[in-house]
Design a protein around this motif. Structure first.
Motif, mmCIF file in Angstrom:
data_model
loop_
_atom_site.group_PDB
_atom_site.id
_atom_site.type_symbol
_atom_site.label_atom_id
_atom_site.label_comp_id
_atom_site.label_asym_id
_atom_site.label_seq_id
_atom_site.Cartn_x
_atom_site.Cartn_y
_atom_site.Cartn_z
ATOM 1 N N ASP A 96 4.357 -9.553 7.992
ATOM 2 C CA ASP A 96 5.698 -9.116 8.385
ATOM 3 C C ASP A 96 6.102 -9.736 9.721
ATOM 4 O O ASP A 96 7.250 -10.147 9.911
ATOM 5 C CB ASP A 96 5.722 -7.587 8.468
ATOM 6 N N LYS A 97 5.136 -9.821 10.646
ATOM 7 C CA LYS A 97 5.439 -10.350 11.973
ATOM 8 C C LYS A 97 5.601 -11.869 11.975
ATOM 9 O O LYS A 97 6.435 -12.419 12.696
ATOM 10 C CB LYS A 97 4.334 -9.947 12.954
ATOM 11 N N ILE A 98 4.789 -12.546 11.140
ATOM 12 C CA ILE A 98 4.843 -14.008 11.114
ATOM 13 C C ILE A 98 5.986 -14.514 10.231
ATOM 14 O O ILE A 98 6.716 -15.433 10.593
ATOM 15 C CB ILE A 98 3.506 -14.600 10.618
ATOM 16 N N PHE A 99 6.155 -13.900 9.051
ATOM 17 C CA PHE A 99 7.123 -14.386 8.067
ATOM 18 C C PHE A 99 8.303 -13.438 7.842
ATOM 19 O O PHE A 99 9.161 -13.709 6.996
ATOM 20 C CB PHE A 99 6.422 -14.631 6.720
ATOM 21 N N ASN A 100 8.325 -12.307 8.595
ATOM 22 C CA ASN A 100 9.360 -11.287 8.398
ATOM 23 C C ASN A 100 9.392 -10.768 6.962
ATOM 24 O O ASN A 100 10.442 -10.473 6.402
ATOM 25 C CB ASN A 100 10.757 -11.841 8.771
ATOM 26 N N ASN A 101 8.213 -10.700 6.380
ATOM 27 C CA ASN A 101 8.106 -10.212 4.993
ATOM 28 C C ASN A 101 6.663 -9.776 4.740
ATOM 29 O O ASN A 101 5.759 -10.595 4.756
ATOM 30 C CB ASN A 101 8.497 -11.321 4.008
ATOM 31 N N GLY A 102 6.468 -8.478 4.511
ATOM 32 C CA GLY A 102 5.112 -7.985 4.264
ATOM 33 C C GLY A 102 4.840 -7.664 2.816
ATOM 34 O O GLY A 102 3.836 -7.048 2.476
ATOM 35 N N LYS A 103 5.742 -8.107 1.925
ATOM 36 C CA LYS A 103 5.640 -7.705 0.526
ATOM 37 C C LYS A 103 4.546 -8.455 -0.231
ATOM 38 O O LYS A 103 3.882 -7.889 -1.097
ATOM 39 C CB LYS A 103 6.987 -7.930 -0.184
ATOM 40 N N VAL A 104 4.354 -9.744 0.069
ATOM 41 C CA VAL A 104 3.394 -10.546 -0.695
ATOM 42 C C VAL A 104 1.971 -10.061 -0.454
ATOM 43 O O VAL A 104 1.240 -9.715 -1.386
ATOM 44 C CB VAL A 104 3.516 -12.046 -0.344
ATOM 45 N N ILE A 105 1.564 -10.043 0.825
ATOM 46 C CA ILE A 105 0.210 -9.576 1.139
ATOM 47 C C ILE A 105 0.062 -8.102 0.797
ATOM 48 O O ILE A 105 -1.008 -7.661 0.382
ATOM 49 C CB ILE A 105 -0.128 -9.838 2.626
ATOM 50 N N GLY A 106 1.132 -7.349 0.951
ATOM 51 C CA GLY A 106 1.084 -5.936 0.580
ATOM 52 C C GLY A 106 0.752 -5.757 -0.887
ATOM 53 O O GLY A 106 -0.046 -4.895 -1.271
ATOM 54 N N THR A 107 1.356 -6.605 -1.724
ATOM 55 C CA THR A 107 1.084 -6.544 -3.163
ATOM 56 C C THR A 107 -0.336 -6.995 -3.470
ATOM 57 O O THR A 107 -1.040 -6.390 -4.295
ATOM 58 C CB THR A 107 2.081 -7.423 -3.936
ATOM 59 N N ILE A 108 -0.789 -8.064 -2.796
ATOM 60 C CA ILE A 108 -2.158 -8.549 -2.987
ATOM 61 C C ILE A 108 -3.166 -7.488 -2.548
ATOM 62 O O ILE A 108 -4.202 -7.289 -3.185
ATOM 63 C CB ILE A 108 -2.379 -9.861 -2.201
ATOM 64 N N ALA A 109 -2.839 -6.796 -1.467
ATOM 65 C CA ALA A 109 -3.712 -5.722 -0.988
ATOM 66 C C ALA A 109 -3.852 -4.622 -2.038
ATOM 67 O O ALA A 109 -4.941 -4.060 -2.225
ATOM 68 C CB ALA A 109 -3.153 -5.133 0.311
ATOM 69 N N LEU A 110 -2.770 -4.338 -2.729
ATOM 70 C CA LEU A 110 -2.821 -3.333 -3.792
ATOM 71 C C LEU A 110 -3.797 -3.752 -4.887
ATOM 72 O O LEU A 110 -4.616 -2.955 -5.354
ATOM 73 C CB LEU A 110 -1.425 -3.124 -4.395
ATOM 74 N N PHE A 111 -3.713 -5.032 -5.298
ATOM 75 C CA PHE A 111 -4.629 -5.547 -6.318
ATOM 76 C C PHE A 111 -6.078 -5.484 -5.835
ATOM 77 O O PHE A 111 -6.991 -5.113 -6.575
ATOM 78 C CB PHE A 111 -4.277 -6.997 -6.668
ATOM 79 N N SER A 112 -6.262 -5.858 -4.563
ATOM 80 C CA SER A 112 -7.612 -5.899 -3.991
ATOM 81 C C SER A 112 -8.254 -4.519 -3.954
ATOM 82 O O SER A 112 -9.417 -4.340 -4.340
ATOM 83 C CB SER A 112 -7.552 -6.478 -2.569
ATOM 84 N N ILE A 113 -7.502 -3.553 -3.474
ATOM 85 C CA ILE A 113 -8.028 -2.197 -3.370
ATOM 86 C C ILE A 113 -8.277 -1.608 -4.757
ATOM 87 O O ILE A 113 -9.294 -0.958 -5.005
ATOM 88 C CB ILE A 113 -7.066 -1.311 -2.550
ATOM 89 N N PHE A 114 -7.357 -1.885 -5.677
ATOM 90 C CA PHE A 114 -7.534 -1.433 -7.058
ATOM 91 C C PHE A 114 -8.815 -2.012 -7.644
ATOM 92 O O PHE A 114 -9.556 -1.328 -8.364
ATOM 93 C CB PHE A 114 -6.329 -1.855 -7.891
ATOM 94 N N ASN A 115 -9.062 -3.275 -7.319
ATOM 95 C CA ASN A 115 -10.277 -3.980 -7.732
ATOM 96 C C ASN A 115 -11.533 -3.197 -7.350
ATOM 97 O O ASN A 115 -12.451 -2.992 -8.160
ATOM 98 C CB ASN A 115 -10.300 -5.339 -7.003
ATOM 99 N N THR A 116 -11.581 -2.764 -6.101
ATOM 100 C CA THR A 116 -12.756 -2.060 -5.587
ATOM 101 C C THR A 116 -12.894 -0.676 -6.212
ATOM 102 O O THR A 116 -14.006 -0.217 -6.486
ATOM 103 C CB THR A 116 -12.665 -1.942 -4.053
ATOM 104 N N VAL A 117 -11.777 -0.010 -6.447
ATOM 105 C CA VAL A 117 -11.825 1.299 -7.105
ATOM 106 C C VAL A 117 -12.402 1.150 -8.511
ATOM 107 O O VAL A 117 -13.240 1.950 -8.950
ATOM 108 C CB VAL A 117 -10.424 1.943 -7.183
ATOM 109 N N LEU A 118 -11.989 0.090 -9.207
ATOM 110 C CA LEU A 118 -12.502 -0.171 -10.559
ATOM 111 C C LEU A 118 -14.004 -0.420 -10.526
ATOM 112 O O LEU A 118 -14.761 0.141 -11.327
ATOM 113 C CB LEU A 118 -11.768 -1.373 -11.163
ATOM 114 N N MET A 119 -14.455 -1.245 -9.583
ATOM 115 C CA MET A 119 -15.881 -1.550 -9.490
ATOM 116 C C MET A 119 -16.687 -0.316 -9.101
ATOM 117 O O MET A 119 -17.822 -0.129 -9.569
ATOM 118 C CB MET A 119 -16.108 -2.676 -8.468
#
Length: 372
Positions: free
Chosen positions: A252-275
């Protein structure tokens, strides 16, 4: 009997994805809050400690043959009662991990969507979805995990390459208080857990000697990436305004948009919950195999232990409503340290190596610090 379908790269990506979801996307904010500008150094120390303790898996690789292997290893160390206690500890560790990570998942959901849904509601729904995916089959679950892990890794590598452009020596020079610097390794060693779940998949792995290699390689890779990414986070965000979602804040600070990494973070955390759900259910299944408990070892048409999955999903739901994220992380960390103690005790019994004794002492210190 379960389906042996996992190869080395499956195991490596499972371990890396499991580690990342529980670390950089979930606990890095808390680590920086306590470790200030020295967080990257404390991360390197935490990663080295986990790698050092995990070397015991190489020593006992010939004993990792099926889902019940961990129970047998514990039984060799302290008898059947000790092995049963360890099994309970291991299941709690995996389910606690799932509970901790789903609470972080809820933080990111609200951040990305701009909502204020109660965290425990989001966590509960996520755990149920994960249980369903796990029931479908290990090959299908692994495909989901590996796909998400590749995206996560690319994200971290891109951030790591940004270190020269954004390094801020003033922020990196902010020293933590002594008490806080001691707390960071306890919290952040949890950020390197996840690889120890691989032996629980021994019954679904083609070549079980790939398991120790995948464990040590995954911890080495994530240690370096964590340190570099934390430098970028500290340099861009500073140490005074850090939140529970620093990856999103950096974008958000570098690109004025936190949606992309925010979405990737959701996938990542979901990944760990599944494992985590897979790990807990395979531990329970292995216990059932070793002790001839037919109800626990029932499988569906995809050779998936669905009864064990239902039990562990229900336990994870219960634990989600028991405490704060940091408190659950410490409890889970203590449980994982008990596993490290047991593995190194078994390795020392066979190999008589000094590093196994040192690892037992290290794991004991982490466990006792978490308890008291």
């Amino acid at each position: 009997m379960l389906n042996r379908t996992l190869n080395y790269y499956d195991l490596l990506f499972i371990a890396i994805g499991n580690i990342i979801g529980g670390g950089v996307f979930s606990l890095m904010g808390r680590g920086i809050f306590h470790g200030k500008g020295y967080t990257w150094i404390l991360l390197l120390l935490s990663g080295f400690a986990m790698l050092y303790m995990s070397r015991a898996y190489v020593d006992i690789q010939d004993k990792i043959v099926g889902n019940e292997s961990e129970f047998i290893l514990a039984e060799e160390v302290g008898g059947k009662k000790f092995a049963t206690l360890h099994t309970i500890s291991s299941i709690l560790s995996s389910t606690l991990t799932g509970s901790v990570i789903t609470l972080a998942f809820a933080d990111h959901i609200n951040k990305v969507l701009g909502t204020d849904i109660p965290k425990k509601v989001i966590a509960s729904i996520t755990i149920i979805i994960v249980g369903i995916i796990n029931s479908i089959g290990i090959r299908e679950s692994t495909t989901v995990i590996n796909s998400m892990t590749i995206i996560e890794l690319l994200t971290l590598v891109i951030l790591a390459f940004m270190v020269p452009s954004y390094i801020n020596m003033k922020e990196l020079s902010v020293k933590p208080m002594l008490k806080e610097s001691m707390l960071v390794p306890l919290i952040m060693i949890f950020a390197f857990t996840g690889a120890e779940a691989l032996p629980k998949l021994a019954g679904e792995t083609k070549n079980n000697k790939d398991i120790p290699k995948a464990i040590t390689t995954s911890i080495s890779i994530t240690t370096v990436l964590y340190a570099l990414v934390s430098i970028v986070m500290i340099s861009v965000l500073g140490t005074k305004t850090i939140t529970n979602t620093p990856m999103v804040d950096v974008e958000d600070k570098i690109f004025n948009n936190g949606k992309v990494i925010g979405t990737i973070a959701l996938f990542s955390i979901f990944n760990t919950v599944l494992m985590s759900n897979i790990s807990a259910s395979r531990t329970l299944y292995g216990y059932g195999v070793r002790n001839k408990i037919d109800h626990v070892t029932k499988t569906n048409t995809k050779q998936t232990p669905y009864i064990a999955i239902i039990c562990c999903t229900a336990l994870s739901l219960l634990l989600t409503h028991m405490g704060s994220m940091e408190r659950l992380a410490i409890l889970s960390n203590v449980s994982i340290m008990f596993t490290m103690i047991m593995i190194n005790m078994n390795a020392y019994k066979d190999k008589k190596r000094v590093r196994n004794i040192i690892s037992i002492v290290m794991a004991s210190i982490f466990a006792l610090y978490g308890l008291f």
